[in-house]
Each structure stands twice: as structure tokens, then as C-alpha cells.
Design a protein around this motif. Sequence first.
Motif, PDB file in Angstrom:
ATOM      1  N   HIS A 127      -9.843  -4.569  -3.529  1.00 17.82           N
ATOM      2  CA  HIS A 127     -10.044  -4.016  -2.192  1.00 17.82           C
ATOM      3  C   HIS A 127      -8.732  -3.828  -1.431  1.00 17.82           C
ATOM      4  O   HIS A 127      -8.619  -2.912  -0.608  1.00 17.82           O
ATOM      5  CB  HIS A 127     -10.955  -4.928  -1.378  1.00 17.82           C
ATOM      6  N   VAL A 128      -7.760  -4.713  -1.655  1.00 18.67           N
ATOM      7  CA  VAL A 128      -6.484  -4.642  -0.951  1.00 18.67           C
ATOM      8  C   VAL A 128      -5.341  -4.879  -1.935  1.00 18.67           C
ATOM      9  O   VAL A 128      -5.552  -5.370  -3.054  1.00 18.67           O
ATOM     10  CB  VAL A 128      -6.393  -5.680   0.202  1.00 18.67           C
ATOM     11  N   VAL A 129      -4.137  -4.519  -1.486  1.00 15.11           N
ATOM     12  CA  VAL A 129      -2.922  -4.810  -2.264  1.00 15.11           C
ATOM     13  C   VAL A 129      -1.864  -5.358  -1.318  1.00 15.11           C
ATOM     14  O   VAL A 129      -1.851  -5.043  -0.125  1.00 15.11           O
ATOM     15  CB  VAL A 129      -2.372  -3.560  -2.982  1.00 15.11           C
ATOM     16  N   ARG A 130      -1.009  -6.186  -1.859  1.00 19.97           N
ATOM     17  CA  ARG A 130       0.163  -6.652  -1.118  1.00 19.97           C
ATOM     18  C   ARG A 130       1.327  -5.712  -1.439  1.00 19.97           C
ATOM     19  O   ARG A 130       1.544  -5.349  -2.589  1.00 19.97           O
ATOM     20  CB  ARG A 130       0.525  -8.082  -1.518  1.00 19.97           C
ATOM     21  N   THR A 131       2.068  -5.340  -0.402  1.00 22.21           N
ATOM     22  CA  THR A 131       3.228  -4.464  -0.585  1.00 22.21           C
ATOM     23  C   THR A 131       4.405  -5.035   0.187  1.00 22.21           C
ATOM     24  O   THR A 131       4.230  -5.862   1.090  1.00 22.21           O
ATOM     25  CB  THR A 131       2.946  -3.035  -0.085  1.00 22.21           C
ATOM     26  N   ALA A 132       5.607  -4.585  -0.173  1.00 29.25           N
ATOM     27  CA  ALA A 132       6.800  -5.029   0.544  1.00 29.25           C
ATOM     28  C   ALA A 132       6.828  -4.404   1.939  1.00 29.25           C
ATOM     29  O   ALA A 132       6.458  -3.246   2.128  1.00 29.25           O
ATOM     30  CB  ALA A 132       8.051  -4.618  -0.233  1.00 29.25           C
ATOM     31  N   HIS A 133       7.253  -5.187   2.918  1.00 26.81           N
ATOM     32  CA  HIS A 133       7.386  -4.669   4.283  1.00 26.81           C
ATOM     33  C   HIS A 133       8.537  -3.658   4.311  1.00 26.81           C
ATOM     34  O   HIS A 133       9.598  -3.912   3.737  1.00 26.81           O
ATOM     35  CB  HIS A 133       7.668  -5.815   5.260  1.00 26.81           C
ATOM     36  N   PRO A 134       8.369  -2.523   4.949  1.00 32.36           N
ATOM     37  CA  PRO A 134       9.401  -1.478   4.898  1.00 32.36           C
ATOM     38  C   PRO A 134      10.688  -1.834   5.634  1.00 32.36           C
ATOM     39  O   PRO A 134      11.745  -1.258   5.335  1.00 32.36           O
ATOM     40  CB  PRO A 134       8.713  -0.274   5.556  1.00 32.36           C
ATOM     41  N   THR A 135      10.643  -2.754   6.585  1.00 32.45           N
ATOM     42  CA  THR A 135      11.841  -3.073   7.362  1.00 32.45           C
ATOM     43  C   THR A 135      12.232  -4.545   7.329  1.00 32.45           C
ATOM     44  O   THR A 135      13.356  -4.888   7.679  1.00 32.45           O
ATOM     45  CB  THR A 135      11.647  -2.662   8.845  1.00 32.45           C
ATOM     46  N   ASP A 136      11.319  -5.408   6.932  1.00 38.32           N
ATOM     47  CA  ASP A 136      11.588  -6.852   6.916  1.00 38.32           C
ATOM     48  C   ASP A 136      11.410  -7.367   5.492  1.00 38.32           C
ATOM     49  O   ASP A 136      10.284  -7.530   5.014  1.00 38.32           O
ATOM     50  CB  ASP A 136      10.642  -7.580   7.871  1.00 38.32           C
ATOM     51  N   ARG A 137      12.523  -7.632   4.820  1.00 38.36           N
ATOM     52  CA  ARG A 137      12.464  -8.057   3.415  1.00 38.36           C
ATOM     53  C   ARG A 137      11.799  -9.413   3.239  1.00 38.36           C
ATOM     54  O   ARG A 137      11.342  -9.754   2.148  1.00 38.36           O
ATOM     55  CB  ARG A 137      13.877  -8.102   2.825  1.00 38.36           C
ATOM     56  N   SER A 139       9.059 -10.308   4.667  1.00 38.26           N
ATOM     57  CA  SER A 139       7.621 -10.206   4.912  1.00 38.26           C
ATOM     58  C   SER A 139       6.928  -9.315   3.896  1.00 38.26           C
ATOM     59  O   SER A 139       7.551  -8.457   3.269  1.00 38.26           O
ATOM     60  CB  SER A 139       7.353  -9.639   6.321  1.00 38.26           C
ATOM     61  N   LEU A 140       5.646  -9.549   3.751  1.00 39.06           N
ATOM     62  CA  LEU A 140       4.790  -8.694   2.943  1.00 39.06           C
ATOM     63  C   LEU A 140       3.772  -8.019   3.858  1.00 39.06           C
ATOM     64  O   LEU A 140       3.476  -8.501   4.945  1.00 39.06           O
ATOM     65  CB  LEU A 140       4.059  -9.508   1.872  1.00 39.06           C
ATOM     66  N   CYS A 141       3.255  -6.901   3.405  1.00 38.73           N
ATOM     67  CA  CYS A 141       2.199  -6.208   4.125  1.00 38.73           C
ATOM     68  C   CYS A 141       0.929  -6.217   3.286  1.00 38.73           C
ATOM     69  O   CYS A 141       0.982  -6.398   2.066  1.00 38.73           O
ATOM     70  CB  CYS A 141       2.602  -4.761   4.427  1.00 38.73           C
ATOM     71  N   VAL A 142      -0.174  -6.029   3.935  1.00 39.68           N
ATOM     72  CA  VAL A 142      -1.463  -5.915   3.257  1.00 39.68           C
ATOM     73  C   VAL A 142      -2.004  -4.520   3.525  1.00 39.68           C
ATOM     74  O   VAL A 142      -2.027  -4.065   4.672  1.00 39.68           O
ATOM     75  CB  VAL A 142      -2.472  -6.967   3.777  1.00 39.68           C
ATOM     76  N   GLU A 143      -2.413  -3.830   2.460  1.00 41.25           N
ATOM     77  CA  GLU A 143      -2.950  -2.482   2.601  1.00 41.25           C
ATOM     78  C   GLU A 143      -4.302  -2.392   1.907  1.00 41.25           C
ATOM     79  O   GLU A 143      -4.533  -3.024   0.871  1.00 41.25           O
ATOM     80  CB  GLU A 143      -2.011  -1.451   1.985  1.00 41.25           C
ATOM     81  N   VAL A 144      -5.186  -1.598   2.467  1.00 39.62           N
ATOM     82  CA  VAL A 144      -6.471  -1.348   1.828  1.00 39.62           C
ATOM     83  C   VAL A 144      -6.246  -0.347   0.689  1.00 39.62           C
ATOM     84  O   VAL A 144      -5.426   0.558   0.798  1.00 39.62           O
ATOM     85  CB  VAL A 144      -7.488  -0.797   2.855  1.00 39.62           C
ATOM     86  N   ALA A 148     -11.358   1.295  -1.764  1.00 37.66           N
ATOM     87  CA  ALA A 148     -12.047   0.606  -0.674  1.00 37.66           C
ATOM     88  C   ALA A 148     -12.105   1.482   0.571  1.00 37.66           C
ATOM     89  O   ALA A 148     -13.111   1.497   1.293  1.00 37.66           O
ATOM     90  CB  ALA A 148     -11.343  -0.712  -0.361  1.00 37.66           C
ATOM     91  N   HIS A 149     -11.031   2.214   0.822  1.00 37.03           N
ATOM     92  CA  HIS A 149     -10.982   3.105   1.986  1.00 37.03           C
ATOM     93  C   HIS A 149     -12.063   4.186   1.884  1.00 37.03           C
ATOM     94  O   HIS A 149     -12.830   4.414   2.831  1.00 37.03           O
ATOM     95  CB  HIS A 149      -9.599   3.746   2.073  1.00 37.03           C
ATOM     96  N   ILE A 150     -12.156   4.817   0.726  1.00 40.49           N
ATOM     97  CA  ILE A 150     -13.142   5.886   0.532  1.00 40.49           C
ATOM     98  C   ILE A 150     -14.559   5.332   0.605  1.00 40.49           C
ATOM     99  O   ILE A 150     -15.451   5.918   1.230  1.00 40.49           O
ATOM    100  CB  ILE A 150     -12.900   6.594  -0.819  1.00 40.49           C
ATOM    101  N   ALA A 151     -14.784   4.170  -0.014  1.00 40.27           N
ATOM    102  CA  ALA A 151     -16.122   3.575  -0.008  1.00 40.27           C
ATOM    103  C   ALA A 151     -16.563   3.230   1.409  1.00 40.27           C
ATOM    104  O   ALA A 151     -17.695   3.507   1.810  1.00 40.27           O
ATOM    105  CB  ALA A 151     -16.142   2.323  -0.883  1.00 40.27           C
TER     106      ALA A 151
END
Length: 204
Positions: A127-137, A139-144, A148-151
Motif C-alpha cells: 500500500h505504501v513505500v518509503r522513499t528518501a526525503h528530497p531535501t533532508d538526507r 529523513s524518510l518520506c512515506v508515499e502511497v 493503492a491510490h487507484i483503488a
Amino acid sequence: MGKYDYHSPQRKGAIRLKLEELPKIYDLSASDPRSELIDRSAQSHEELQRIDRIMAEMGRLRAVERKISLASQQYMQLNETDMRAVRFLISAKNTGSFVTPSALAKHLKISTASVTKMIDKMEKAGHVVRTAHPTDRRSLCVEVTNGAHIAAREQVGRHHAARFGAAARLSQAEQETVIRFLAETAHDVEASIASVREPGVPAA
């Protein structure tokens, strides 16, 4: 558990809603028969009938929205908090915002430890993935995920989007009346909640 299959045959068309009869539990005669909560002596019988109808229609709307929520949880095999997280992540994706685990915990009003467990579970299910934060090394980000988005959009979002039509069919004056009614209802209920004190607790 493997990744969730959004396109399996048993998933398709999972949410089917049926408009129910107006709930009777919101009738003033049923909820406050002796006028102990609301003094309605100034209202005529016809006015009270119209108010009863408004309360009943609001109750039916809440029932339908609850049915959508429960059906979407079953469809995506997620609990209510998980679905709130998905909706928050979809909103962030649509607006180009980045969501850290701590921001998600703050939105959901749960601990960071609980959010970590939730993300682990939802990432394992796809349902989600962890990705690298674009500006803060650090931190991590969480994305759908796209699946999951389409569903969520197809099985839940379309039902909620249907509310647009009812609002669009109103005249400008009717829209202003509805806006005022909903805003004042929310305000009055919030004020009612704030006025309730625990037994034995003195007023501030």
C-alpha cells in the motif's frame, strides 16, 4: 503475507451501496420526548416535522458514509486508521507534498512507534513505500503506491465525489444557506462538547 492484489476478481465491484430508509432514532419524539434537552415550545408542529426531517437526512448521510468507510476498509483489507493514513498520503501526493513518518503520526494523533508498525505492515502489503526525503538526507518520506491510490480513488473517492452533484444543483442562495447551516451546526456541537465537564470538576 504477499502484496495486495487490487485487481483480483473478488475485489472488483466490492463496494455496492443501497440507499436506506430514513433512520427514526433522530426523531425528537424518540431522542428527547419530554423536551429535557431542547426547549422546542416556540416551534410549531410543522416546523418540528421539518427539523426532524433534516436530522433524519443528516443521519442517513452519516450512515451511508459509514458504510463507504467500512466497505473500503474491507476492500483494501485495512483498518480505519490505515485508511485515514491512505487518504492523507493521497492528498499529499495530489498536492506535491512530502510526508514523513512523524508528520503522519501527528496527523493520525498516534505515537511514532505505532506509525512505524503501521508503515511496516502497509509497506509489506504494497500500500505504501518509503522513499528518501528530497531535501533532508536524515529523513524518510512515506508515499502511497499507485495501486493503492487507484483503488482508493475508484472504490471510495468516486462515492465521495458524488456529493459534488448535490451541491452543484443548488442555487447560490441555497448553497449559502447550506454552508451557514453546516457551519453553525459544527459550531454548536463543538460548543456543546466544550461545555461538558467531568463530574466534580469545577468550571474554569
